[in-house]
Design an enzyme around this catalytic site. Structure first.
Site: not given
Ligand SMILES: *Cc1c(COP(=O)(O)O)cnc(C)c1O
Length: 324
Positions: A31, A56, A81, A175, A183, A186, A207, A211, A213, A307
């Protein structure tokens, strides 16, 4: 735990060959507005255009394609879910494998319907009184099903890494690479690709602020567990890293940042308005964090993994219409 055999870059290459012809090679988008805002070259790897709407599918397909004939015949079980459920259901259907998906009975009706449409047998449970992990294990034992977890599995991790491999293959070295993090499947796979194809590239996880963690776990070098975070990033509401992903993040990830829900909504609006793209809240994590630190990214070549794009359409309309 230290005896785990962690996946390596060659596993990502093998995964890419295994899922070719099934997974989409998703577009890399740019963009001018973003490049001007950042004073940098920003490349978006758009997994919202992956089959079933998220990366996924890569990991699920790579895992199921390696089942033995006996495993294929008996079937797969997954508990989720969200996007992992749909990824397993679709991959299983394409490979002719029976799939049982354990989902909470109060999961969004659209998600349950989508999982069924992809051919998965949905097993509902009460999330307040029943333990999904136990249900999954019982099914696995009783019917000889193979359990595929959403992130802490070497075949899943290697499959997810193909997203970053495609990005580097297409645009060359970077870079910095920003990756949405729940989790950690990815980012674990993507970091393998980065280390091999662009060795000096910084790899950053992002993250939800509610959360963090993984951020705490990386900084303390031990797995930190938290309560289920309240955030609109429903794909990243995980409460602890896995044994594989924790080790791989400690080895290959440079830092982990966080993004607020407000920043995610701002990014979602930007993607809709300026790039004509539907991105789910979790999919905005990487861009939201990069935007917040753009001064330090000036003049650089930046990769951002988007993602996924699975968001309930009426909720999406509310996000776009809301204040700010
Ligand atoms: C599952 C998911 C994540 C996180 O992925 P992890 O492998 O659990 O770190 C991020 N974005 C989307 C859209 C997801 O479905």
């Amino acid at each position: 735990m230290s005896e785990l055999v962690l996946p390596v870059y060659e596993d990502v290459v093998a995964a890419a060959q295994r899922i070719a012809g099934h997974a989409n090679r998703t577009p890399v988008m740019t963009s001018r507005t973003v490049n001007e805002e950042f004073g940098a070259d920003v490349f978006f790897k758009c997994e919202n255009y992956q089959r079933m709407g998220a990366f996924k599918f890569r990991g699920a397909m790579n895992a199921l394609a390696q089942f033995t004939p006996e495993q294929k015949k008996a079937g797969v079980v997954a508990f989720s879910s969200g996007n992992h459920a749909q990824a397993i259901a679709l991959s299983a259907r394409l490979l002719g494998i029976p799939a049982a998906i354990v989902m909470p009975e109060d999961a969004p009706a659209a998600k349950i319907a989508a999982t069924r449409e992809y051919g998965g047998k949905v097993i509902l449970y009460n999330r307040y009184t029943e333990d999904r992990q136990q249900i999954g294990k019982d099914l696995a034992n009783k019917y000889g099903l193979t359990l595929i977890p959403p992130y802490d599995h070497p075949h899943v991790i290697a499959g997810q890494g193909t997203a970053a491999k495609e990005l580097f293959d297409e645009v060359g070295e970077l870079d910095a690479l920003f990756v949405c993090l729940g989790g950690g499947g990815l980012i674990s796979g993507c970091a393998l690709a980065a280390r091999h194809l662009s060795p000096s590239c910084k790899v950053y996880g992002v993250e939800p602020e509610a959360g963090n963690d993984a951020q705490q776990s990386l900084r303390r070098r031990q797995i930190v567990r938290i309560d289920t975070p309240k955030t609109i990033a429903d794909g990243a509401q995980t409460t602890f890293l896995g044994d594989y992903t924790f080790q791989m993040i400690c080895q290959n990830v440079d830092d982990i940042f966080t993004a607020t829900d407000e920043a995610l909504i701002d990014s979602m609006k930007f993607f809709a308005e300026r790039m004509k793209m539907v991105v789910e809240p979790t999919g905005c994590l990487g861009f939201a964090a990069a935007r917040g630190m753009k001064e330090s990214l000036r003049g650089k070549r930046i990769g951002i993994i988007i993602s996924g794009g699975n968001v309930d359409i009426s909720r999406y309309a509310e996000y776009l219409a809301g204040p700010r």
